[in-house]
Scaffold this active site. Structure first.
Site, PDB file in Angstrom:
ATOM      1  N   LYS A   1       0.225   3.765  -2.681  1.00  0.00           N
ATOM      2  CA  LYS A   1      -0.961   4.958  -2.602  1.00  0.00           C
ATOM      3  C   LYS A   1      -0.214   6.096  -2.347  1.00  0.00           C
ATOM      4  O   LYS A   1      -1.052   7.308  -2.497  1.00  0.00           O
ATOM      5  CB  LYS A   1      -1.835   4.461  -1.408  1.00  0.00           C
ATOM      6  CG  LYS A   1      -2.739   3.368  -1.712  1.00  0.00           C
ATOM      7  CD  LYS A   1      -3.848   3.452  -0.589  1.00  0.00           C
ATOM      8  CE  LYS A   1      -4.590   1.847  -0.529  1.00  0.00           C
ATOM      9  NZ  LYS A   1      -3.847   0.801  -0.068  1.00  0.00           N
TER      10      LYS A   1
ATOM     11  N   LYS B   1       3.002   6.825   4.868  1.00  0.00           N
ATOM     12  CA  LYS B   1       2.322   5.510   4.216  1.00  0.00           C
ATOM     13  C   LYS B   1       2.958   4.303   4.397  1.00  0.00           C
ATOM     14  O   LYS B   1       4.116   3.859   4.525  1.00  0.00           O
ATOM     15  CB  LYS B   1       2.011   5.521   2.693  1.00  0.00           C
ATOM     16  CG  LYS B   1       1.250   4.661   2.247  1.00  0.00           C
ATOM     17  CD  LYS B   1      -0.559   5.300   2.744  1.00  0.00           C
ATOM     18  CE  LYS B   1      -1.530   4.042   2.584  1.00  0.00           C
ATOM     19  NZ  LYS B   1      -1.150   2.965   3.642  1.00  0.00           N
TER      20      LYS B   1
ATOM     21  N   SER C   1       0.692  -1.197  -0.120  1.00  0.00           N
ATOM     22  CA  SER C   1       0.077   0.043  -0.080  1.00  0.00           C
ATOM     23  C   SER C   1       0.930   1.211   0.156  1.00  0.00           C
ATOM     24  O   SER C   1       0.246   2.295   0.184  1.00  0.00           O
ATOM     25  CB  SER C   1      -1.047   0.033   1.190  1.00  0.00           C
ATOM     26  OG  SER C   1      -2.101  -0.895   0.863  1.00  0.00           O
TER      27      SER C   1
ATOM     28  N   SER D   1      -5.470   3.300   4.921  1.00  0.00           N
ATOM     29  CA  SER D   1      -5.271   2.731   3.823  1.00  0.00           C
ATOM     30  C   SER D   1      -6.147   2.192   3.040  1.00  0.00           C
ATOM     31  O   SER D   1      -6.014   0.919   2.307  1.00  0.00           O
ATOM     32  CB  SER D   1      -4.129   1.741   3.930  1.00  0.00           C
ATOM     33  OG  SER D   1      -3.263   1.398   2.686  1.00  0.00           O
TER      34      SER D   1
END
Length: 377
Positions: free
Chosen positions: A58, A219, A55, A115
Site C-alpha cells: 500500500k 506501513k 500490505s 491498512s
C-alpha cells in the site's frame, strides 16, 4: 555540464564515507536501512530477494494517491463512493459499504492507520477507474523508480500469484513518498483516530508510532505466506531513516528488527548540512557583458557521514581568480573541499555560477574603449 556536476555531487554525497561491515542480529531474512535525503543504503541483507510484501504494497497506493493530490488531480475533500468490488475485500478493512461515500482524507487515514484493503481499492478505483487500471499505474511507476524486483497484482497486498517485491524496492518507494510528499505524515503518525463521526475506531498497526522516539511511519503488512513485514521510518536530529523488514517470523520480531536497524543508523551516522564559512565573493569575468559572476554552492549540500567523521570538519575553497565569458548559470566554477579532523577529504562540493554572463559584443567593447579614452582625456 550542469547535469554532470549534479551527478558528481550526488555520487560524493552517497559515497563520501565507507559503509560499516558490522552484522546485525535480525530475525528477518531480508532487511535494509536507507537514509532518506541521500538514498544511501546503510545496511542490507537479502535486499533483492523477491518476496511477498503483504500490505506494505500500500505504500505504492499511497504514493500514487499523494501524487494525484499534489498535482491537483485529486483533493483531500473529494468524495469517493464505495463499489461492490471495494466492499468485497477481505482481511484488514473498515467495512466500507457499497454506495457509501467517504472523503479521500478519511480513506487515506484508513489505509495508513489500519491498512484498510477496502479503502485502498476505493482510492485506486477513484483515481484510475478500476483496480486493474490502478495496478497498471503502480507497475509503471515502479519501473520509473527503478524498482526492478517488483511486480504488483493488486493494490492491497492480499495474496496473489506473482505479487512480489524486495526490501530494496520497498525502501525506494518509501523514500519517494516521504521525500516528495511529506504531507503523508499527517496520516502515518496517527496512533488512534476514528471514522464515521466516531463510530469506527482506528488504532495504528505500526506500534513504533507510539513506542519509538521519532517514528514517522510507515506501513505494516502480514499474511500467512508473506509472514510479518514492515517499512518503518523515523527522524532524529534532522535525519530520517527507512528500515525495511520482510518475512519476519512474528509481529514482535519485525518491530524489534526495525528498531535494531534504526538504532544502528542513528547511533553511527549523521546528516550534516554544509554552508560556506564566509560569503562567496563575485568572480571577475574576462570579456563578459558584466564584470562579475556570483558563485553559489550546489543545492545538494547535505553530507551523510560516519558520526566520528562529522565533527571538526574543515572547508577549503578552490576557485580561480577569474573566468572567461560566456558563463551559463549552473556552470562549474570550482569546489568546496570538506576534510575531517584527520585531514581526509570526505566530500568535494561543486561551486556553480549563480547566473549567466554573456560574452561582450564588439559594440559594447567599443563603448567601453571610448568611455575609457574620453574619461582619461
Amino acid at each position: 555540464m550542469k547535469r554532470f556536476w549534479a551527478v558528481c555531487c550526488l555520487f560524493l554525497l552517497v559515497f563520501a564515507f565507507p559503509l560499516r561491515a558490522q552484522a546485525l542480529e535480525l530475525s528477518a531474512p531480508s532487511a535494509l536501512l536507507m537514509e532518506k535525503e541521500t538514498g544511501t543504503i546503510l545496511y542490507a541483507e537479502g535486499e533483492h530477494e523477491p518476496r511477498e510484501p503483504a500490505s506494505v504494497t500500500k505504500i505504492m497506493t499511497l504514493l500514487l494517491t499523494m501524487e494525484a493530490i499534489d498535482s491537483g488531480a485529486l483533493s483531500y475533500d473529494d468524495a469517493v463512493t464505495g463499489s461492490t468490488h471495494a466492499a468485497s475485500m477481505g482481511g484488514s478493512q473498515i467495512w466500507l459499504k457499497e454506495g457509501e461515500q467517504m472523503s479521500v482524507r478519511d480513506l487515506l487515514k484508513a489505509v495508513c492507520i489500519v491498512s484498510g484493503n477496502d479503502a485502498a481499492v476505493a482510492l485506486g478505483e477513484h483515481i484510475a477507474g478500476s483496480e486493474d487500471a490502478f495496478v497498471e499505474r503502480m507497475n509503471r511507476r515502479a519501473q520509473e523508480l527503478g524498482m526492478n524486483d517488483t511486480h504488483f497484482v493488486n493494490c492491497t497486498g492480499l495474496p496473489a500469484d506473482g505479487h512480489l517485491t524486495s526490501a530494496y524496492d520497498i525502501a525506494v518507494m518509501s523514500r519517494e513518498l516521504l521525500l516528495n510528499h511529506p504531507d503523508i505524515r499527517q496520516f502515518t503518525t496517527i496512533w488512534m483516530d476514528s471514522l464515521r463521526g466516531g463510530e469506527s475506531m482506528l488504532v495504528n498497526t505500526n506500534k513504533l508510532i507510539r513506542f519509538y522516539d521519532g517514528a514517522t511511519g510507515l506501513k505494516t503488512g502480514s499474511t500467512d505466506t508473506a509472514k510479518n513485514c514492515l517499512s518503518a521510518s523515523a527522524e532524529r536530529n534532522g535525519m530520517e531513516l527507512i528500515a525495511v523488514v520482510l518475512k519476519a517470523p512474528t509481529s514482535t520480531d519485525r518491530f524489534e528488527d526495525a528498531k535494531a536497524l534504526l538504532n544502528y543508523g542513528f547511533s553511527n551516522y549523521a546528516l550534516v548540512t554544509v554552508t560556506p564559512e564566509a560569503a562567496l565573493t563575485p568572480l571577475p569575468v574576462r570579456l563578459g557583458e558584466r564584470a562579475f559572476v556570483q558563485p553559489v554552492l550546489t543545492k545538494e549540500n547535505r553530507l551523510l557521514l560516519d558520526k566520528a567523521r562529522s565533527v571538526n570538519l574543515t572547508q577549503t575553497l578552490d576557485l580561480p581568480e577569474s573566468v572567461d565569458a560566456p558563463v551559463c548559470e549552473g556552470d562549474p566554477l570550482g569546489e568546496l573541499v570538506i576534510t575531517d579532523a584527520d585531514g581526509v577529504t570526505v566530500a568535494s562540493l561543486p561551486i556553480l555560477a549563480g547566473e549567466s554572463v554573456g560574452h561582450v559584443t564588439w559594440w559594447q567593447m567599443l563603448q567601453r574603449y571610448l568611455a575609457v579614452a574620453f574619461g582619461a582625456a
